[in-house]
Scaffold this motif. Structure first.
Motif, PDB file in Angstrom:
ATOM      1  N   SER A  45       0.830  -1.210   0.000  1.00  8.64           N
ATOM      2  CA  SER A  45       0.000   0.000   0.000  1.00  8.64           C
ATOM      3  C   SER A  45       0.857   1.250   0.000  1.00  8.64           C
ATOM      4  N   GLN A  46       1.941   1.197   0.775  1.00 12.06           N
ATOM      5  CA  GLN A  46       2.846   2.359   0.822  1.00 12.06           C
ATOM      6  C   GLN A  46       3.458   2.623  -0.548  1.00 12.06           C
ATOM      7  N   LEU A  47       3.857   1.533  -1.233  1.00 11.03           N
ATOM      8  CA  LEU A  47       4.423   1.689  -2.574  1.00 11.03           C
ATOM      9  C   LEU A  47       3.395   2.258  -3.539  1.00 11.03           C
ATOM     10  N   MET A  48       2.163   1.713  -3.507  1.00 11.46           N
ATOM     11  CA  MET A  48       1.121   2.196  -4.418  1.00 11.46           C
ATOM     12  C   MET A  48       0.783   3.664  -4.150  1.00 11.46           C
ATOM     13  N   ARG A  49       0.734   4.043  -2.864  1.00 15.17           N
ATOM     14  CA  ARG A  49       0.441   5.439  -2.523  1.00 15.17           C
ATOM     15  C   ARG A  49       1.516   6.356  -3.087  1.00 15.17           C
ATOM     16  N   SER A  50       2.781   5.955  -2.930  1.00 17.53           N
ATOM     17  CA  SER A  50       3.888   6.777  -3.427  1.00 17.53           C
ATOM     18  C   SER A  50       3.851   6.891  -4.946  1.00 17.53           C
ATOM     19  N   VAL A  51       3.532   5.766  -5.607  1.00 15.77           N
ATOM     20  CA  VAL A  51       3.443   5.785  -7.079  1.00 15.77           C
ATOM     21  C   VAL A  51       2.364   6.750  -7.541  1.00 15.77           C
ATOM     22  N   LEU A  52       1.169   6.693  -6.904  1.00 14.89           N
ATOM     23  CA  LEU A  52       0.062   7.582  -7.298  1.00 14.89           C
ATOM     24  C   LEU A  52       0.355   9.043  -6.969  1.00 14.89           C
ATOM     25  N   GLU A  53       1.047   9.275  -5.847  1.00 20.00           N
ATOM     26  CA  GLU A  53       1.397  10.651  -5.478  1.00 20.00           C
ATOM     27  C   GLU A  53       2.296  11.281  -6.538  1.00 20.00           C
ATOM     28  N   ASN A  54       3.184  10.482  -7.112  1.00 26.16           N
ATOM     29  CA  ASN A  54       4.144  11.012  -8.082  1.00 26.16           C
ATOM     30  C   ASN A  54       3.670  10.884  -9.520  1.00 26.16           C
ATOM     31  N   SER A  55       2.429  10.388  -9.715  1.00 25.68           N
ATOM     32  CA  SER A  55       1.982  10.071 -11.072  1.00 25.68           C
ATOM     33  C   SER A  55       1.807  11.293 -11.955  1.00 25.68           C
ATOM     34  N   ASP A  56       1.630  12.487 -11.337  1.00 23.13           N
ATOM     35  CA  ASP A  56       1.427  13.708 -12.134  1.00 23.13           C
ATOM     36  C   ASP A  56       2.729  14.453 -12.403  1.00 23.13           C
ATOM     37  N   GLU A  57       3.863  13.947 -11.856  1.00 21.43           N
ATOM     38  CA  GLU A  57       5.126  14.683 -11.965  1.00 21.43           C
ATOM     39  C   GLU A  57       5.969  14.131 -13.114  1.00 21.43           C
ATOM     40  N   ASP A  58       6.642  15.043 -13.830  1.00 19.21           N
ATOM     41  CA  ASP A  58       7.604  14.613 -14.851  1.00 19.21           C
ATOM     42  C   ASP A  58       8.898  14.143 -14.198  1.00 19.21           C
ATOM     43  N   PHE A  59       9.302  14.829 -13.120  1.00 17.79           N
ATOM     44  CA  PHE A  59      10.515  14.488 -12.394  1.00 17.79           C
ATOM     45  C   PHE A  59      10.246  14.549 -10.897  1.00 17.79           C
ATOM     46  N   ILE A  60      10.929  13.690 -10.137  1.00 17.58           N
ATOM     47  CA  ILE A  60      10.866  13.736  -8.679  1.00 17.58           C
ATOM     48  C   ILE A  60      12.302  13.713  -8.161  1.00 17.58           C
ATOM     49  N   PRO A  61      12.548  14.113  -6.891  1.00 13.27           N
ATOM     50  CA  PRO A  61      13.908  14.035  -6.340  1.00 13.27           C
ATOM     51  C   PRO A  61      14.432  12.605  -6.372  1.00 13.27           C
ATOM     52  N   LEU A  62      15.725  12.466  -6.648  1.00  6.61           N
ATOM     53  CA  LEU A  62      16.351  11.144  -6.698  1.00  6.61           C
ATOM     54  C   LEU A  62      16.168  10.395  -5.380  1.00  6.61           C
ATOM     55  N   LYS A  63      16.154  11.149  -4.279  1.00  5.69           N
ATOM     56  CA  LYS A  63      15.984  10.525  -2.960  1.00  5.69           C
ATOM     57  C   LYS A  63      14.672   9.750  -2.889  1.00  5.69           C
ATOM     58  N   LYS A  64      13.576  10.353  -3.422  1.00  2.00           N
ATOM     59  CA  LYS A  64      12.279   9.670  -3.419  1.00  2.00           C
ATOM     60  C   LYS A  64      12.323   8.410  -4.278  1.00  2.00           C
ATOM     61  N   GLU A  65      12.978   8.502  -5.448  1.00  2.00           N
ATOM     62  CA  GLU A  65      13.045   7.347  -6.352  1.00  2.00           C
ATOM     63  C   GLU A  65      13.810   6.206  -5.695  1.00  2.00           C
TER      64      GLU A  65
END
Length: 705
Positions: free
Chosen positions: A539-559
């Motif tokens: 669930s934590q992984l899915m939440r993080s994926v959906l949170e970042n779904s609208d972004e072209d780029f995210i911080p490397l730390k999050k990835e």
């Protein structure tokens, strides 16, 4: 003595201030009367110009008083933001009538008023009325009025660059302090902050009315606040507040108290902010209901930022009661902060922050219900997700999962709606550009006509005028080319964004399906603890994926955090097949690099499912992030599995298509992002080693901005 008004534009707020336009003319000749005194009883004051025109700040119900030595005093009660035309009988009765002038001015004013009526509801219709008004225009003053209203239309529809262009054309036809202030605001909203500041600085306060002087200081404050120069912003807001208090301009006293409070809050001075918010709340309560509830919501947001959740909840509950009363008489747009679904959502969130689940759940459920009824998918999405978090935090995992599934359904529905909005926005921009091109052509045609007139009356300047005409034609072509280029660029950007969104949404369902099967098998074997742990991580992984779904780029730390969680889940299922390690070079500042979200996950999935899973003995997966140069890093994903060739031989035709489609999506994402952000990402794939188990190595090179 007569007065008349054009089309009425109904307002939801009975006591909101607005600018009313008007004119004072002789009834028989329709000639303008200058220097007539225009006054709102106990409020604003102005005089008519040489063209008989005036503008004055009023609110519904005010009494307008019009005085002049040559006619009896006129009294008129303001109904709405209509244009007021006052026709008086002059002292000198020998003047002859001029019906043609009267008819021309009335036609122009009617077209301008019609444009204002449709300004907020139908931009294309409003712009069409402006086009017709320009064809009726007989003076530079009328041209200035038309282009000012056109600028107002573009400001409302957030086309700030076009608003700037038309306000400048208006000022070229006739200088006006009101238009200068609008131009400065348009520059600010278009993020041309230095141009905005320069324009405010060039205005002479001595030449401004009290109302315009307040707008000058308020505009200065808004611009400085936008660039985070908070001391200068507060200083200008206080200057504006002093003028408003001196002349008892109550709405601006409230607004400026609120803005000073917000600026103190943003600069971290909570105590000062609280004092001014208290003033603003008290003042707003004495104005209309809408202004009062708006201030309550603003102060509630401040309390939330300072974690004063109890005070926030009480204010929002008061605001909810006021909103219910407002909604009995008018409809509040979903884009407004003053919707009941948003306030219920924020009350539920505040209770959740206090770990008060029993109160949080009903408010969030009410928010979801109201948002669904009013088709507010954004609030419905946020409230559903928050409700899932509340159930999870409260330990009700069954309801948490059910609510989370409902959340994903809303996300899918919202995605479809956003696709439609992108298409509508592209069509709107295309239509607006076409109409602006026509108006630009009209302006050029008018200039060309003036040139031709001068050519026939001043033959000695023929050659010079021809040159001017050619230059005008060239400028017209350049302007047309500019708008075409801009439209094509906007269309290309919209297409790229839509393509990226579509590709981002295609995360491999194969992983999700197998993960849920794993949970099912744990439950079937009565291993509830393992199932809960796996479901929690999933669930934590899915939440993080959906949170970042609208972004072209995210911080490397999050990835990196996503990769650790994903690899942990895969290793949990295939412990006997591989071990893994993830190392990050200590010299890399991971916060300085950005990466497309979930770019690396498919490569790790391929390594596990198509390489290591088929290996006879236990394999190894390594993920190494190393520094290549001061502006580049490499991310290496290597496995000692069976390799690409042997894996390909084992796949079915369906599996080959699926894998090809997944890798193709990654290539498309990288290509689009590199086109938009100038070659930021590079990917290379090769064999890891020689031998039967050749393995696979993927090297991703990432560059700083």
């Amino acid at each position: 003595m007569q007065y008349s008004s054009a089309q009425e534009n109904q307002s939801n707020s009975e006591t909101a201030q607005f600018t009313v336009r008007g004119s004072v003319r002789e009834s028989d000749t329709y000639k303008p009367i200058s220097k007539a005194n225009i006054e709102v009883n106990g409020g604003a004051y102005t005089v008519t110009g040489t063209d008989g025109e005036f503008r004055i700040q009023v609110k519904k119900g005010d009494e307008l008083v019009i005085r002049h030595k040559d006619f009896q005093t006129v009294y008129y009660t303001i109904k709405n933001d209509e244009r007021i035309s006052v026709l008086v009988e002059p002292a000198n009765q020998e003047a002859t009538s001029n019906l043609r002038l009267k008819r021309s001015v009335q036609n122009f004013n009617t077209l301008i008023d019609s444009a204002v009526v449709y300004q907020k509801s139908n931009a294309e219709t409003s712009i069409q009325f402006i086009t017709e008004a320009l064809l009726q225009s007989t003076s530079t003053k009328e041209n200035a009025d038309a282009y000012e209203v056109l600028g107002d239309i573009y400001m409302h529809w957030k086309q700030y660059d076009l608003a700037v262009s038309n306000y400048r054309i208006s000022l070229q036809n006739s200088n006006s302090n009101g238009v200068l202030l609008k131009l400065a605001e348009a520059y600010r909203k278009n993020k041309s902050y230095q141009e905005s500041i320069a324009l405010y600085k060039n205005m002479n306060p001595a030449n401004l009315s009290n109302w315009h002087l307040i707008l000058l200081y308020e505009g200065f404050g808004d611009t400085y606040a936008a660039i985070k120069e908070y001391p200068k912003a507060i200083d200008n807001y206080k200057k504006g507040l002093a003028v408003a208090q001196q002349h008892v301009i109550k709405p601006k006293i409230t607004d400026l108290n609120s803005k000073i409070a917000q600026t103190y809050s943003e600069s971290g001075k909570t105590a000062q902010a609280q004092n001014y918010f208290d003033n603003a709340l008290s003042l707003a309560s004495k104005e209309n209901k809408t202004r009062s509830v708006k201030e309550k919501v603003t102060v509630a947001d401040f309390q939330n930022a300072n974690r004063s959740y109890g005070d926030e909840i009480e204010l929002r509950k008061e605001a909810l009661k006021d909103i219910e009363n407002i909604e009995k008489d008018s409809v509040i747009d979903n884009g407004s902060a003053l919707t009941s679904q948003k306030q219920n959502y924020k009350i539920g969130s505040a209770y959740f922050a206090q770990k008060d689940y029993n109160n949080a759940i009903p408010y969030l459920e009410k928010s979801i219900k109201e948002a669904n009824k009013k088709e507010d998918l954004i609030v419905q999405k946020d409230a559903t997700r928050k409700l899932s978090d509340v159930y999870y935090d409260a330990g009700d995992y069954k309801m948490a999962l059910a609510t989370y599934k409902a959340y994903t359904e809303v996300v899918d529905e919202l995605y479809i709606k956003k696709e439609q909005e992108l298409s509508q926005a592209a069509r709107f921009n295309r239509n607006i550009t076409e109409k602006q091109n026509r108006i630009t052509t009209l302006e050029s045609d008018n200039k060309l006509s003036e040139s031709l007139f001068q050519l026939t009356t001043e033959r000695n300047k023929r050659q010079q005028l021809i040159i001017y005409s050619l230059i005008g034609g060239l400028l017209l072509l350049l302007v047309t080319a500019y708008f075409m280029y801009k439209y094509i660029k906007q269309q290309r950007l919209a297409n790229n964004l839509l393509a990226l969104k579509s590709l981002r949404s295609q995360m491999n369902p194969h992983f999700i399906f197998n993960a849920l099967n794993s949970v099912n098998s744990f439950i079937a074997s009565n291993d509830e603890r393992t199932a809960n742990k796996y479901l929690s991580d999933f669930s934590q992984l899915m939440r993080s994926v959906l949170e970042n779904s609208d972004e072209d780029f995210i911080p490397l730390k999050k990835e990196i955090e996503l990769l650790e969680l994903y690899t942990k889940l895969e290793h949990f299922r295939f412990k006997d097949k591989f071990d893994y390690n993830l190392t990050v070079d200590d010299s890399i500042a991971v916060d300085d690099y950005l990466i497309p979200p979930m770019l690396l996950q498919p490569y790790i999935e391929n390594a596990v499912w198509h390489g290591l899973r088929y290996k006879m003995d236990k394999g190894h997966l390594s993920i190494d992030i190393k520094k290549k140069s001061n502006t580049e890093i490499t991310i290496t994903i290597a496995d000692n599995g069976i390799g690409r060739e042997r894996s390909k031989a084992l796949k079915t035709e369906h599996q080959k298509k699926q894998n090809s489609k997944g890798m193709g999506n990654i290539k498309k994402r990288v290509a689009i992002l590199n086109a938009m952000y100038k070659d930021k990402v590079e990917v290379q794939v090769c064999d890891f080693q020689e031998g039967e188990d050749a393995g696979t190595k993927v090297v991703v090179t990432l560059r700083k901005d």
